[in-house]
Design a protein around this motif. Structure first.
Motif, mmCIF file in Angstrom:
data_model
loop_
_atom_site.group_PDB
_atom_site.id
_atom_site.type_symbol
_atom_site.label_atom_id
_atom_site.label_comp_id
_atom_site.label_asym_id
_atom_site.label_seq_id
_atom_site.Cartn_x
_atom_site.Cartn_y
_atom_site.Cartn_z
ATOM 1 N N UNK A 1 -16.907 -22.105 12.623
ATOM 2 C CA UNK A 1 -16.701 -21.071 11.602
ATOM 3 C C UNK A 1 -16.280 -19.748 12.214
ATOM 4 N N UNK A 2 -16.777 -19.422 13.413
ATOM 5 C CA UNK A 2 -16.290 -18.238 14.125
ATOM 6 C C UNK A 2 -14.789 -18.364 14.345
ATOM 7 N N UNK A 3 -14.357 -19.562 14.721
ATOM 8 C CA UNK A 3 -12.933 -19.790 14.930
ATOM 9 C C UNK A 3 -12.132 -19.482 13.664
ATOM 10 N N UNK A 4 -12.581 -20.018 12.529
ATOM 11 C CA UNK A 4 -11.804 -19.886 11.297
ATOM 12 C C UNK A 4 -11.834 -18.473 10.726
ATOM 13 N N UNK B 1 -6.961 -11.853 13.212
ATOM 14 C CA UNK B 1 -6.974 -11.573 14.652
ATOM 15 C C UNK B 1 -5.931 -12.455 15.337
ATOM 16 N N UNK B 2 -6.319 -13.685 15.670
ATOM 17 C CA UNK B 2 -5.381 -14.582 16.335
ATOM 18 C C UNK B 2 -4.139 -14.852 15.518
ATOM 19 N N UNK B 3 -4.309 -14.956 14.201
ATOM 20 C CA UNK B 3 -3.143 -15.220 13.347
ATOM 21 C C UNK B 3 -2.120 -14.094 13.442
ATOM 22 N N UNK B 4 -2.604 -12.877 13.526
ATOM 23 C CA UNK B 4 -1.704 -11.729 13.602
ATOM 24 C C UNK B 4 -1.034 -11.669 14.970
ATOM 25 N N UNK C 1 -10.844 -9.407 20.184
ATOM 26 C CA UNK C 1 -11.717 -9.192 21.337
ATOM 27 C C UNK C 1 -13.174 -9.446 20.951
ATOM 28 N N UNK C 2 -13.586 -8.977 19.787
ATOM 29 C CA UNK C 2 -14.968 -9.203 19.336
ATOM 30 C C UNK C 2 -15.253 -10.696 19.194
ATOM 31 N N UNK D 1 -13.716 -13.244 20.806
ATOM 32 C CA UNK D 1 -13.786 -13.875 22.120
ATOM 33 C C UNK D 1 -15.020 -13.426 22.899
ATOM 34 N N UNK D 2 -15.435 -12.173 22.703
ATOM 35 C CA UNK D 2 -16.681 -11.728 23.326
ATOM 36 C C UNK D 2 -17.840 -12.610 22.892
ATOM 37 N N UNK D 3 -17.891 -12.927 21.605
ATOM 38 C CA UNK D 3 -18.988 -13.739 21.086
ATOM 39 C C UNK D 3 -18.884 -15.186 21.552
ATOM 40 N N UNK D 4 -17.680 -15.728 21.575
ATOM 41 C CA UNK D 4 -17.513 -17.095 22.086
ATOM 42 C C UNK D 4 -17.957 -17.165 23.539
#
Length: 225
Positions: free
Chosen positions: A98-101, A108-111, A140-141, A143-146
Motif C-alpha cells: 500500500x505504501x507503493x500504491x 511521486x514516482x508517477x510524476x 523521498x519520504x 523511499x525513506x520509509x521503505x
C-alpha cells in the motif's frame, strides 16, 4: 492449466510486477502488449473500465488491480510462496504494497517517471521541472520509509522476497533511470543493495524494459502472421 495473458505496456512498473511474479513462479504466460493510445480505446475500456493497467486474463477469468493480481497468482501458484506465513510479516508485506500504491507511486514516482522518461522519450512531451521538484519530497519520504522498514533484512520483510518486493523493485528500478535516483537513494545503502539483489534475480532480468519490448515485438509478429 489455462493460459495466463498479461495486458500491459512495456516499461510499466506495475505490469512488470505481474510479469516478474509469473517468472518467479515459473509460470508460462503470454504478453498482450498495449500502447498509450490503446488505453483510450473502447476495446481496452471493455477490459478495464478505469482505463489502467495491467490486466490479467486466465481462461474466462479477468482481473485488474496489481495487488489483486499478485495475490491471485500467489494463491493459485503455490511455489515458491511469496506471502509470509507469519502474521506480522504478512501484515508488513501488505503495508509495503500500500505504501507503493499510495505514497511511492501516486503523486511521486508517477510524476517523476512520467516527466523524466515517459513524457519526453515516448510521447514527445517536454519535461516539467516544477512538477518534478514538487514530487521529489513525497518520493523521498516514501523511499525513506521503505528503507527504514527494510532495515538490515535481505528482502523487505525478511530473508526471502515477497509480493511487496516484486511490487516495489520495478518502481525503484524505473526511477533509477532518472537523475533524481541519487537523491532518493542517498543515505540508504541498504535500499541500493536490496535493489541490486532483486535485479540479480532471473525473474527481474527476464522482465526488463528491453526484454518486454522484445516480447511485445514477438507478440505483434505472431498476431500479424
Amino acid at each position: 492449466m489455462k493460459e495466463f495473458v498479461v495486458h500491459t505496456i512495456p516499461g510499466s512498473p506495475f505490469g512488470r510486477a505481474v510479469l516478474a511474479t509469473l517468472e518467479e513462479k515459473g509460470a508460462r504466460y503470454r504478453l498482450s502488449p498495449l500502447t498509450p493510445q490503446d488505453m483510450r480505446g473502447s476495446k481496452h475500456l471493455g477490459l478495464h473500465p478505469f482505463g489502467r493497467l495491467p490486466i490479467l486474463e486466465h481462461g474466462e477469468f479477468r482481473l485488474y488491480e496489481t495487488q489483486a493480481i499478485l495475490r491471485y497468482l500467489d494463491r493459485l501458484l503455490l511455489n515458491p510462496a511469496l506471502t509470509p506465513a507469519e502474521a506480522q510479516a504478512a501484515a508488513r508485506m501488505d503495508q509495503l504494497m500500500n505504501i507503493n500504491d499510495w505514497y511511492l507511486f501516486q503523486g511521486a514516482g508517477a510524476v517523476i517517471g512520467f516527466q523524466r522518461v515517459v513524457g519526453p522519450k515516448l510521447l514527445g512531451v517536454p519535461t516539467d521541472e516544477a512538477a518534478i521538484a514538487a514530487a521529489l519530497p513525497k518520493a523521498r519520504a516514501a523511499f525513506d520509509e521503505v528503507a527504514r522498514l527494510l532495515g538490515g533484512n535481505a528482502f523487505l520483510t525478511g530473508d526471502f522476497p515477497t509480493l511487496a518486493d516484486f511490487m516495489i523493485a520495478p518502481q525503484a528500478d524505473f526511477l533509477s533511470l532518472t537523475p533524481e535516483w541519487n537523491a532518493l537513494s542517498s543515505g540508504h545503502a541498504n535500499l541500493v543493495a536490496w535493489l541490486a539483489r532483486m535485479n540479480s534475480r532471473p525473474a527481474m532480468q527476464a522482465t526488463t524494459w528491453e526484454r518486454v519490448v522484445t516480447m511485445a515485438q514477438g507478440a505483434a509478429l505472431s498476431k500479424a502472421s
